[in-house]
Each structure stands twice: as C-alpha cells, then as structure tokens.
Scaffold this motif. Sequence first.
Motif, short mmCIF file in Angstrom:
data_model
loop_
_atom_site.label_atom_id
_atom_site.label_comp_id
_atom_site.label_asym_id
_atom_site.label_seq_id
_atom_site.Cartn_x
_atom_site.Cartn_y
_atom_site.Cartn_z
N THR A 192 -36.07 -0.61 -38.27
CA THR A 192 -35.67 -1.37 -37.09
C THR A 192 -36.98 -2.51 -36.36
O THR A 192 -37.02 -3.48 -35.92
CB THR A 192 -34.24 -1.40 -36.12
OG1 THR A 192 -34.67 -0.83 -35.47
CG2 THR A 192 -33.14 -1.06 -36.94
N ALA A 194 -38.38 -0.70 -33.35
CA ALA A 194 -38.41 -0.45 -32.35
C ALA A 194 -40.32 0.43 -31.94
O ALA A 194 -40.42 0.23 -30.90
CB ALA A 194 -37.22 0.69 -32.07
N TRP A 197 -42.09 -2.86 -31.39
CA TRP A 197 -41.93 -3.28 -30.60
C TRP A 197 -42.46 -2.32 -29.18
O TRP A 197 -43.18 -3.07 -28.26
CB TRP A 197 -40.90 -3.58 -30.26
CG TRP A 197 -40.21 -4.31 -29.00
CD1 TRP A 197 -40.23 -5.33 -28.62
CD2 TRP A 197 -40.09 -3.27 -27.95
NE1 TRP A 197 -39.92 -6.43 -27.54
CE2 TRP A 197 -39.93 -4.68 -25.94
CE3 TRP A 197 -39.79 -2.50 -27.30
CZ2 TRP A 197 -39.23 -4.59 -25.51
CZ3 TRP A 197 -39.15 -2.31 -26.02
CH2 TRP A 197 -39.16 -3.54 -25.04
N ARG A 336 -37.86 -10.99 -26.61
CA ARG A 336 -37.17 -10.62 -27.78
C ARG A 336 -36.44 -9.80 -28.22
O ARG A 336 -35.37 -9.45 -28.93
CB ARG A 336 -37.60 -12.37 -28.32
CG ARG A 336 -37.73 -13.55 -28.25
CD ARG A 336 -37.75 -14.33 -29.78
NE ARG A 336 -38.07 -15.88 -28.92
CZ ARG A 336 -39.83 -16.60 -28.98
NH1 ARG A 336 -40.32 -15.82 -29.98
NH2 ARG A 336 -39.69 -17.17 -28.75
N GLY A 337 -37.73 -8.99 -27.73
CA GLY A 337 -37.01 -7.52 -28.60
C GLY A 337 -37.14 -6.68 -27.47
O GLY A 337 -36.47 -5.47 -27.38
N PHE A 340 -34.01 -3.33 -27.49
CA PHE A 340 -34.79 -2.46 -28.25
C PHE A 340 -34.58 -1.32 -26.85
O PHE A 340 -34.39 0.14 -27.20
CB PHE A 340 -35.93 -2.34 -28.87
CG PHE A 340 -35.56 -2.88 -29.85
CD1 PHE A 340 -35.35 -2.30 -31.03
CD2 PHE A 340 -37.34 -3.93 -30.59
CE1 PHE A 340 -35.25 -2.29 -31.89
CE2 PHE A 340 -37.01 -4.25 -31.53
CZ PHE A 340 -36.10 -3.49 -32.75
N THR A 373 -29.82 -4.70 -33.46
CA THR A 373 -30.28 -6.07 -34.61
C THR A 373 -29.82 -6.40 -34.96
O THR A 373 -29.88 -7.38 -35.26
CB THR A 373 -31.16 -4.41 -34.87
OG1 THR A 373 -31.51 -3.44 -33.55
CG2 THR A 373 -32.99 -4.97 -36.26
N HIS A 378 -35.02 -8.78 -34.62
CA HIS A 378 -36.47 -8.52 -34.45
C HIS A 378 -37.73 -9.29 -35.21
O HIS A 378 -37.63 -8.18 -36.23
CB HIS A 378 -36.96 -7.38 -34.03
CG HIS A 378 -38.65 -6.63 -33.50
ND1 HIS A 378 -38.61 -7.69 -32.22
CD2 HIS A 378 -39.67 -6.12 -33.64
CE1 HIS A 378 -40.28 -6.75 -32.54
NE2 HIS A 378 -40.86 -6.31 -33.00
N LYS A 379 -38.15 -9.81 -34.76
CA LYS A 379 -39.43 -10.81 -36.13
C LYS A 379 -38.39 -11.58 -37.49
O LYS A 379 -39.29 -11.08 -38.07
CB LYS A 379 -40.47 -9.85 -36.30
CG LYS A 379 -41.43 -9.70 -34.81
CD LYS A 379 -42.68 -9.00 -35.26
CE LYS A 379 -43.17 -8.74 -33.98
NZ LYS A 379 -44.60 -8.60 -33.70
#
Length: 630
Positions: A192, A194, A197, A336-337, A340, A373, A378-379
């Motif tokens: 995902t 993470a 990130w 934004r992440g 996680f 998620t 994420h992105k």
Amino acid sequence: MSRFREIVSHILASALTIFAVSWAAGFGATLGLQLYDEQYAASILGVALALVFIKPRANQNTQPARLIFDAVCATAALGSVGYIAWGYPDLVDLVLLRPIDGVIASTIAITLIIIGLQRSAGNVLVGLVVLFLIYAVAADMVPTSMEGRATDWQKLAGYLALDVNGILGIPLKIGASIVVPFILFGVLLSNTGAANWFTDFALTLMGRFRGGAAKIAILASALFGSISGSAVANVVATGVVTIPLIKRSGYGARHAAAIEAVASTGGQLMPPVMGASAFLMAEFLQIPYSEVVLAALVPALLYYVAVFIQVDLDAAKLGLKAVPKELIPSTKTVARGAFFLLPFVVLIVLLFAYNASPATAALWSGASLLVLTQLFGHKNAKPSLKMLGKAVTDTGLAVVDIVLITAAAGIVIGVLGISGLGFNLTLALVSIGGGNLLLLLVLSAAVCVILGMGLPTVGVYVLLATLVSPALVKVGVEPKAAHLFVMYFGMMSMITPPVAIASYAAAGIAGSNPMATGFSSVRLGWSAYIVPVLFVFSPTLLLIGEPGDIALALVSAVLGIWWVSMAIVGYGARALSLWYRLGFGVSGLLALIPAKAMASGYLTDVVGLCVGALLTALHVWGQRQQQATP
C-alpha cells in the motif's frame, strides 16, 4: 511446465494464508470445525513443505528428473503430513505402540523437512538437525558427559512428528498462527506504499540535519523493521531508497551499506513486534507479552542511540551537509500519509489496552490499514482486489521458510527432551564456564553468533532459546535477561562476518565489498555486543529494580554510549587526540556499567561520569578557544 508450477505455488500459498487468517480470526469455531492446534499446525506444515518443492526459484534446475523429484516430494509432503493432520487424534493416543502407519508418515515427513530445509535455509541448519537426529539414535555411544538415552527410530519418529514437544510444538504453532498474520500485515504495508511513506516521513524529520540521509535510514528501518520479520527483508525494502541517498550525501558505499544493515537489524530488536519474536518469548517465559516489550525497550533504544550518535559524529567529521531541499518531501505531502501510523496505534491499543491475542491484533491492524488506504489513498494509489490477492500470495510464499525453520526447531527440541541432551548441554556450558558468569556469557555469545548465521529472526530466537538460554537461567540469570541476551547475539550474526547476511545484502545494493561492509557494521553496531552483557549482570536496564537504580542506569548508559561513540569515531565538537579518545572510551565504558552490576558498581559509575564530564568540559572549552583564536 514452469507456468504450471507457478500457478500451483500461487494456489498453495494463497490457501496457506487464507487458512492461517481464518484460524486466527476464529472462523473455524464459528463454522463448527473442531480441530486440535496440532492438526492446524500440521496442515500449515504440509502446505509449506509442498510449496518448498513446487515454487519456482532462481537458478532452478529444470532437468526432467529434478522436476519429477520435486513433484513427488510435494505430493508426498501433502500426503504424509496431511495423513498426520487427519489422523492425529488417533495417532497421538497410539504413539507409544509405534503404529506402522504413524511411523511411515512420520519418517516421510521428517525426511522431507530436512530436504526442504536445505532449500530454504541452507546447509548449516540441516547439518545441525541431522546431527541431533544421529545423536538421538546413538546417544548411548557418545563418550563423557554428553552421553544420553538412545531411542530406536520407530519411537523417535513418532515422538518427533506427533508429540507436542516435537515438530508440532510451540515454535511451529506460533509460527503458523501468529507470524503469518504479522507477515500479512507487513506485506500489506509494503503493497500500500507504507514502506515508502516511512522513508518520506523520516526524510522530512531528519533530512534538514547534517548527515540527514543516514539518519533517515536509521529512523525508517526502526519503524519498518520491527514488523518485517527479517533483517534482510528490511534492508531490501528500505535500502533501495536510503542507500543511494546516503551515498549521494557524501558517505562512501561501504559506510552507506553498513548504516542500512545495522539499522535494519536493529528493527528486529525493537518493540512492540521484534520480528514476531516478542510473542515467542512470552510463550517460552510464560509471562505477559507486555512484560517482554517493556524489558526489550531500553536496550533497543540504546542500540539506536549509539548508531544515531555515531552517524551524526561521522557527518560532522566528514563535513557532510543536510539533504538537498529539493529531495525533501513537503510537510503537506507527508501529512497526507499520516494515516499509515494509525494501524500501529490499533495494534498497540489492542495488545495493551484490550489484551487481544497478537494474531487478532495483527489482523485488525491490517484491516484498518486497508480501510484507511481505501478512504485516503497514498499518492492516488488505493487497494484493489488484485493487490489484496497478491498480498495473500506473497504472504504464503514469505512464511514458508519460517514454517520449516520452526518445524526444524521442533525436531531439535524433541531430541533435547527425549535423549536428555538438553540437560547435558546446559551442564556442559555451565561446567566450561567454571562458575565464571562472564566466561559463560562469552561462550554463549559465540555459540549464538555461530548458530544464528543465515537464519531469519524467528528461527534464530527459537533455536537459541532452546539450546543456550537454559544454561544462563541455570546459573541464576534473570530469565528475561537470558532470552534477550541470546536474541541479541543471534541477531548480531546478521552483521558479524563471516556470514553477515544483512551486511552482504546491503553491500549488494551499495556496490561495496561485502566483508569490509561487515566489519564496518560491527563497528557501528558495537553497543549490541556490550549492552546484553550489562543487562545480564544488572537487569535495571530491563526496567527491573528500584526506580532510583533504573533512572541512574538509564542516564549513565546514555552518557556512556555517547562517550564511547566519540572515542570510536574520533570526533566530538572537533577532532579528538589519541589521549582524548582513550579517556572518553574508558569513562564511557565505566559509565555504561550499571551500579547494580557489581559490588563496586556505584564507584565505577561515579568515576566514569565524573571523568567523562570533565573531559567533555575540557573538550568544549578547547573548541571555543580555537574558534576565538583569529
């Protein structure tokens, strides 16, 4: 043919993961499926054994004879271990009568475990298992104090394959029921985004400081490493990003690889998960999981403090700057992440506040990760059924080695019990130590490093907890200290030449000399060779004792780590002379010794702290004088 093998391996891997998740989630009981824990463990073992022979591998022998052999072994694995799983309730009651069907199925299973183990873990562990089996059937022929009870093969095979103290014992049960959900959680984190990130998060926090690229690797590996279950997997997951970044910031290839290897290995020592070994340790010690986490916390933090200080001092010595601003993600992008982090919050809350089982906590953490998620992405990447299917398959493939190693550990544990070798080994180590605890610790550390070579974290800990920890406990070492001691030195085999697999993996990414990288890793990870000895002599570093003694031990340990690191690097506020380095090294080691470690412990603390403080003051004063001089 290769495509067929790939399809079958994916089916088996997915089945393994789905069965493990269903068992952990309690779906079997909900559906009225009543199984012994040993039946479940045997089912997982059978699928994992078949996978070893079926799944495609690099540099695989594709000769028809070899392919036929693999197919026969995979079929035999499913048949023999499946028969044990199906008939376990009857077989276990008749094991002392040596039923012929049980003996045949057990013999096939043990043989295939050994063959599969050679493919998944190499020759070292296979040789060890075979040596133990030979001892079991010929123990009465071994001279001196190592003589034991010999067991005929029919009894031995049935005992090892069916008894709860053998292959189907605690290591395999935990590997099959707890490790699988955590590996799935780790795979989901990788799939995902993470893992990337965490690297961006570390980059934002540390990138603006000198040597920031190396500090990024330390933080990212500590965050991701605890959950990954393998130091090498951690190196590969984070190193492909951090090692090139460290090299671009001015570190040499060897140094960059060593930083990543040491940081990734430390992730296996960092609570709350410790590569899933924390849960095994709780089972072995029969204590709450929370006690293991608290005991492991301070040594792990000291490990990373030592690495962090050395990296910072190296950066100052080399005149390295911060990471270029254009390479640092914006705070807004990283924010934004931030979701996680929430699955880890879920994990810790469930484990500590609600006393949930580790497997349940891992499953809920993975589920929360998927939900978060899906909601936030994420992105612009969101989980899909295809991604989830791949995670399920990847998890099944990833746990094969762990399942086989825990099964092999069961063989070792079984032989130790049925032959009396466990008592003999403990007695031999204690006798060789001659009543000298320090000598016993040195011998035990050497054994741990040797036996730990090339094994994943869970395998290292299970093997050493079985073979070495009892000797330490026998001479009066606090059980938690004994188990953490063997785990630390087992993990140090990952960075200690000649078989430093984490260092070699990092060297491959960095393009450096593997052996030189290993020795640089030892220098960087020096604290992990000293701190375990200290907490054996004084469990205050494990938060066991009076609050005042614990506080003194923590403060003096941090200062001692700092001063010894200055001595090793040869730099503080400026370059250190030889005499300063010797002074800082001695004072740091004296300060590191906890006051409760020996009768004169308070004196060593006072001398170390006073001398270190005096040298620090003189060093800083000299630096200011130098700066004031035109």
